[in-house]
Design a protein around this motif. Structure first.
Motif, PDB file in Angstrom:
ATOM      1  N   LEU A 171     -20.367  -4.958  -4.356  1.00 32.47           N
ATOM      2  CA  LEU A 171     -19.494  -4.091  -5.141  1.00 32.47           C
ATOM      3  C   LEU A 171     -18.530  -3.219  -4.321  1.00 32.47           C
ATOM      4  N   PRO A 172     -19.023  -2.494  -3.293  1.00 37.65           N
ATOM      5  CA  PRO A 172     -18.081  -1.645  -2.559  1.00 37.65           C
ATOM      6  C   PRO A 172     -16.915  -2.437  -1.968  1.00 37.65           C
ATOM      7  N   ALA A 173     -17.227  -3.577  -1.353  1.00 36.58           N
ATOM      8  CA  ALA A 173     -16.164  -4.393  -0.761  1.00 36.58           C
ATOM      9  C   ALA A 173     -15.226  -4.922  -1.847  1.00 36.58           C
ATOM     10  N   LEU A 174     -15.828  -5.344  -2.980  1.00 33.54           N
ATOM     11  CA  LEU A 174     -15.014  -5.869  -4.076  1.00 33.54           C
ATOM     12  C   LEU A 174     -14.056  -4.827  -4.629  1.00 33.54           C
ATOM     13  N   LEU A 175     -14.576  -3.605  -4.829  1.00 30.41           N
ATOM     14  CA  LEU A 175     -13.737  -2.537  -5.369  1.00 30.41           C
ATOM     15  C   LEU A 175     -12.580  -2.237  -4.413  1.00 30.41           C
ATOM     16  N   LEU A 176     -12.915  -2.174  -3.123  1.00 33.64           N
ATOM     17  CA  LEU A 176     -11.883  -1.895  -2.120  1.00 33.64           C
ATOM     18  C   LEU A 176     -10.779  -2.947  -2.169  1.00 33.64           C
ATOM     19  N   ILE A 177     -11.203  -4.223  -2.166  1.00 32.28           N
ATOM     20  CA  ILE A 177     -10.234  -5.319  -2.168  1.00 32.28           C
ATOM     21  C   ILE A 177      -9.418  -5.314  -3.469  1.00 32.28           C
ATOM     22  N   ALA A 178     -10.102  -5.070  -4.597  1.00 31.68           N
ATOM     23  CA  ALA A 178      -9.412  -5.118  -5.885  1.00 31.68           C
ATOM     24  C   ALA A 178      -8.368  -4.009  -5.988  1.00 31.68           C
ATOM     25  N   PHE A 179      -8.793  -2.769  -5.700  1.00 33.72           N
ATOM     26  CA  PHE A 179      -7.894  -1.639  -5.941  1.00 33.72           C
ATOM     27  C   PHE A 179      -6.845  -1.455  -4.851  1.00 33.72           C
ATOM     28  N   PHE A 180      -7.185  -1.807  -3.636  1.00 34.25           N
ATOM     29  CA  PHE A 180      -6.246  -1.501  -2.554  1.00 34.25           C
ATOM     30  C   PHE A 180      -5.663  -2.736  -1.890  1.00 34.25           C
ATOM     31  N   PHE A 181      -5.949  -3.896  -2.451  1.00 31.63           N
ATOM     32  CA  PHE A 181      -5.356  -5.110  -1.907  1.00 31.63           C
ATOM     33  C   PHE A 181      -4.689  -5.913  -3.013  1.00 31.63           C
ATOM     34  N   ILE A 182      -5.504  -6.361  -3.983  1.00 32.64           N
ATOM     35  CA  ILE A 182      -4.940  -7.208  -5.037  1.00 32.64           C
ATOM     36  C   ILE A 182      -3.955  -6.426  -5.908  1.00 32.64           C
ATOM     37  N   VAL A 183      -4.382  -5.241  -6.378  1.00 32.45           N
ATOM     38  CA  VAL A 183      -3.516  -4.465  -7.271  1.00 32.45           C
ATOM     39  C   VAL A 183      -2.177  -4.099  -6.594  1.00 32.45           C
ATOM     40  N   PRO A 184      -2.191  -3.503  -5.396  1.00 31.87           N
ATOM     41  CA  PRO A 184      -0.891  -3.138  -4.817  1.00 31.87           C
ATOM     42  C   PRO A 184      -0.005  -4.339  -4.501  1.00 31.87           C
ATOM     43  N   VAL A 185      -0.598  -5.451  -4.049  1.00 32.73           N
ATOM     44  CA  VAL A 185       0.241  -6.618  -3.746  1.00 32.73           C
ATOM     45  C   VAL A 185       0.864  -7.153  -5.041  1.00 32.73           C
ATOM     46  N   LEU A 186       0.062  -7.225  -6.113  1.00 33.21           N
ATOM     47  CA  LEU A 186       0.610  -7.692  -7.392  1.00 33.21           C
ATOM     48  C   LEU A 186       1.689  -6.737  -7.908  1.00 33.21           C
ATOM     49  N   MET A 187       1.426  -5.430  -7.740  1.00 33.97           N
ATOM     50  CA  MET A 187       2.426  -4.450  -8.191  1.00 33.97           C
ATOM     51  C   MET A 187       3.747  -4.633  -7.465  1.00 33.97           C
ATOM     52  N   LEU A 188       3.651  -4.889  -6.175  1.00 30.28           N
ATOM     53  CA  LEU A 188       4.863  -5.084  -5.369  1.00 30.28           C
ATOM     54  C   LEU A 188       5.615  -6.321  -5.845  1.00 30.28           C
ATOM     55  N   LEU A 189       4.853  -7.397  -6.120  1.00 27.99           N
ATOM     56  CA  LEU A 189       5.493  -8.632  -6.554  1.00 27.99           C
ATOM     57  C   LEU A 189       6.121  -8.448  -7.943  1.00 27.99           C
ATOM     58  N   MET A 190       5.445  -7.656  -8.807  1.00 29.19           N
ATOM     59  CA  MET A 190       6.011  -7.364 -10.122  1.00 29.19           C
ATOM     60  C   MET A 190       7.358  -6.663  -9.992  1.00 29.19           C
ATOM     61  N   ARG A 191       7.405  -5.722  -9.052  1.00 30.15           N
ATOM     62  CA  ARG A 191       8.648  -4.955  -8.911  1.00 30.15           C
ATOM     63  C   ARG A 191       9.818  -5.859  -8.547  1.00 30.15           C
ATOM     64  N   SER A 192       9.515  -6.990  -7.901  1.00 29.18           N
ATOM     65  CA  SER A 192      10.603  -7.884  -7.501  1.00 29.18           C
ATOM     66  C   SER A 192      11.280  -8.518  -8.711  1.00 29.18           C
ATOM     67  N   VAL A 193      10.577  -8.586  -9.845  1.00 29.32           N
ATOM     68  CA  VAL A 193      11.217  -9.133 -11.048  1.00 29.32           C
ATOM     69  C   VAL A 193      11.512  -8.056 -12.097  1.00 29.32           C
ATOM     70  N   LEU A 194      11.121  -6.805 -11.801  1.00 30.00           N
ATOM     71  CA  LEU A 194      11.344  -5.725 -12.777  1.00 30.00           C
ATOM     72  C   LEU A 194      12.433  -4.752 -12.341  1.00 30.00           C
ATOM     73  N   LEU A 233       0.830  -1.212   0.000  1.00 29.08           N
ATOM     74  CA  LEU A 233       0.000   0.000   0.000  1.00 29.08           C
ATOM     75  C   LEU A 233       0.860   1.257   0.000  1.00 29.08           C
ATOM     76  N   TYR A 234       1.956   1.188   0.737  1.00 28.98           N
ATOM     77  CA  TYR A 234       2.874   2.322   0.792  1.00 28.98           C
ATOM     78  C   TYR A 234       3.367   2.663  -0.611  1.00 28.98           C
ATOM     79  N   ALA A 235       3.747   1.626  -1.374  1.00 31.61           N
ATOM     80  CA  ALA A 235       4.212   1.840  -2.749  1.00 31.61           C
ATOM     81  C   ALA A 235       3.109   2.466  -3.602  1.00 31.61           C
ATOM     82  N   LEU A 236       1.895   1.934  -3.463  1.00 35.76           N
ATOM     83  CA  LEU A 236       0.773   2.441  -4.259  1.00 35.76           C
ATOM     84  C   LEU A 236       0.488   3.903  -3.915  1.00 35.76           C
ATOM     85  N   PHE A 237       0.433   4.217  -2.626  1.00 32.52           N
ATOM     86  CA  PHE A 237       0.091   5.571  -2.205  1.00 32.52           C
ATOM     87  C   PHE A 237       1.194   6.571  -2.568  1.00 32.52           C
TER      88      PHE A 237
END
Lengths: 266, 283
Positions: free
Chosen positions: B22-45, A124-128
């Motif tokens: 929907l509200p719970a899904l959007l929250l989980i998608a944008f602020f949980f799944i997306v950031p965790v995947l982004m972080l994992l991507m950075r580990s190989v990028l 989350l820190y990275a995203l924010f």
């Protein structure tokens, strides 16, 4: 025999002694901190040479402590409202819906609770940072909402599972529209679940440390972050005073919850 | 008639059910799944495309020691919590309610007490000039203060303190469901206390023990606050390593890689728990 308390024989003495010791192990550190917060020793000597309110004065005189407590309160209050509303809707959707992947969705909603919180914090820190939201109240609220929501979904979901839906249908039959029926029939009937959701959501945010460390900025800190940063420098008795107030607050919440439970039974 | 009413009501609701999620899904998608995947991507990028972060992480003895230490601390804390927690849960399950209520209130109070307050208490208690060292020296058991903090001892005590309730409460529930008549029968058939315990009570409570142990182990693996405050630099744990990569070294590639390792281990153990110890699935 082994499951009859009165027939344990010699084992009983051993088990009772162990339970007493473990109870002391669990309660004494808390009592100890409360006692030290009134002790006069800067070096936390125990038993204290004399008693004082100095550390509480330090706590209230320093605006940073007060400000961080207010920040915590504000964030926890917003998180509680959002968590209960979104959690109620999600629990309703899961309870009423009959669609493929329902169990998967339920598991997905609960995942933030079982994941190592440091992973979520760093992600989350990275995203924010990218969104320019790092160190804002919004960032705090979103982060805490993620870990508070599972508590709401579980608590309200359990209450909904125990609620006889035909009562809601009866209200609709009598002319109420579905949302009127839900707000005036279902919500009052599951109020204990909603109350539980509110308390757990509040505490999830109020006590949270790891996400808060990553969301905080030098100007925006919650109480746990303030304690954390102070703790990394030294073990000042001011922290004992702050901890004691937190403990008192927790006991207060426990009593409110217990009274509420009693009122429900009566 | 009630059938037709019920189906009618279900129909109107079924259409909007997904909207509630929907509200719970959007929250989980944008602020949980997306950031965790982004972080994992950075580990190989980062810093360049490839697995160099993982090679560095798994190939160096420094980081290997962090992994080993994480598993060691989690194992010790789990073992100690079960060994102490089991007899407590056992007695709590069978003792008169007026006593068990008091103990349960203490357990819940300690669970609900702020994590930092509890950790602070142990930092003060265990320090060189702390009460524990003073008492031991006063009793003449030791001559010089023991090093109880900033090492494995401190982490173990501090984390066991936090994890004990998580073992005691579920285990108590499991032991309560065991029928005392089974143990009476075993005793009637001539089994001694030891035999009753080893061959009846313990096997019957094994699912609870396994579930509790796994939960404490998983929670301990990812713990950050207590190891950071009570542990020393020489016994860093994985969660601290993740935080250090990001906060002090600003190395998102390595941070992402370490986070992935922690994530994978946690999810695998969680899957094991769901598969084998899920109470909803029955025994």
């Amino acid at each position: 025999m082994l499951l009859d308390f009165d027939k344990l024989g010699g084992l009983k003495t051993f088990l009772v002694a162990l339970v007493v010791l473990v109870s002391l192990f669990l309660i004494l550190p808390i009592v100890f901190i409360a006692a030290l917060s009134f002790g006069s020793s800067q070096w936390l000597i125990f038993p204290p040479p004399s008693w004082t309110f100095k550390w509480y004065q330090d706590l209230f005189v320093d605006p940073r402590w007060l400000y961080s407590a207010l920040t915590s309160l504000k964030i926890a209050a917003i998180v509680t409202v959002l968590s209960v509303v979104i959690g109620f809707l999600a629990a309703l959707g899961l309870d009423r819906g009959r669609f493929a992947g329902r169990d998967f969705l339920r598991a997905l909603f609960l995942t933030p609770m079982i994941l190592p919180v440091v992973v979520l914090a760093v992600a989350l820190y990275a995203l924010f940072l990218k969104l320019g939201l790092a160190g804002t109240t919004i960032a705090f609220v979103i982060a805490h909402l993620l870990i508070a929501l599972p508590f709401s979904i579980i608590s309200i979901g359990n209450a909904l599972a125990g609620f006889d839906r035909s009562i809601e249908d009866a209200a609709i039959l009598c002319g109420a529209n579905p949302w009127e029926a839900r707000l005036r029939v279902t919500v009052p009937a599951i109020r204990h679940g909603i109350f539980g959701a509110a308390i757990f959501s509040f505490l999830a945010s109020w006590d949270e440390v790891v996400l808060a460390i990553f969301m905080a900025s030098p100007t925006l800190q919650t109480l746990p972050v303030k304690i954390w940063t102070t703790l990394r420098q030294d073990l000042t008795p001011v922290i004992a005073a702050a901890s004691t107030l937190l403990i008192a607050f927790t006991i207060l919440l426990m009593i409110v919850a217990a009274l509420f439970r009693k009122g429900r039974k009566a | 008639m009630s059938d037709t009413v019920a189906t009618g009501a279900v129909k109107t609701k079924r259409e909007s059910t997904l909207g509630y999620l929907l509200p719970a899904l959007l929250l989980i998608a944008f602020f949980f799944i997306v950031p965790v995947l982004m972080l994992l991507m950075r580990s190989v990028l980062e810093p360049e495309v490839g697995l160099q972060n993982y090679e560095a992480l798994l190939g160096s003895t420094t980081y290997l020691r962090v992994f080993l230490n994480t598993f060691m601390v989690a194992s010790i804390v789990t073992l100690v919590s079960i060994v102490i927690g089991y007899p407590v849960a056992w007695l709590l399950a069978i003792m008169p309610e007026r006593w068990s209520r008091i103990v349960l209130a203490i357990i819940v109070l300690s669970m609900w007490t702020n994590l930092l307050a509890r950790t602070y208490a142990w930092m003060v208690l265990l320090q060189r000039t702390g009460v524990i060292n003073k008492t031991l020296m006063g009793l003449g058991l030791i001559d010089t203060p023991l090093a109880l903090v900033n090492n494995l001892v401190g982490v173990t005590i501090g984390m066991t303190y936090i994890m004990l309730p998580f073992v005691i409460l579920p285990l108590m529930g499991v032991i309560r469901t065991i029928d005392p008549a089974i143990l009476r029968a075993a005793a009637l058939c001539g089994a001694g206390k030891m035999q009753c315990f080893l061959r009846v009570l313990l096997p019957l409570s094994l699912p609870g023990i396994a579930a509790g142990a796994l939960m404490v182990f998983v929670m301990s693996l990812g713990y950050f606050v207590t190891p950071a405050l009570l542990g020393g630099t020489s016994n860093m744990m994985l969660a601290e390593l993740v935080a250090q990569f990001v906060q002090s070294l600003v190395d998102w590639g390595m941070g992402g890689a370490a986070a992935l390792v922690l994530l994978v281990v946690t999810l695998v153990l969680y899957a094991v728990q769901l598969r084998y110890f899920n109470p909803a699935r029955g025994k």
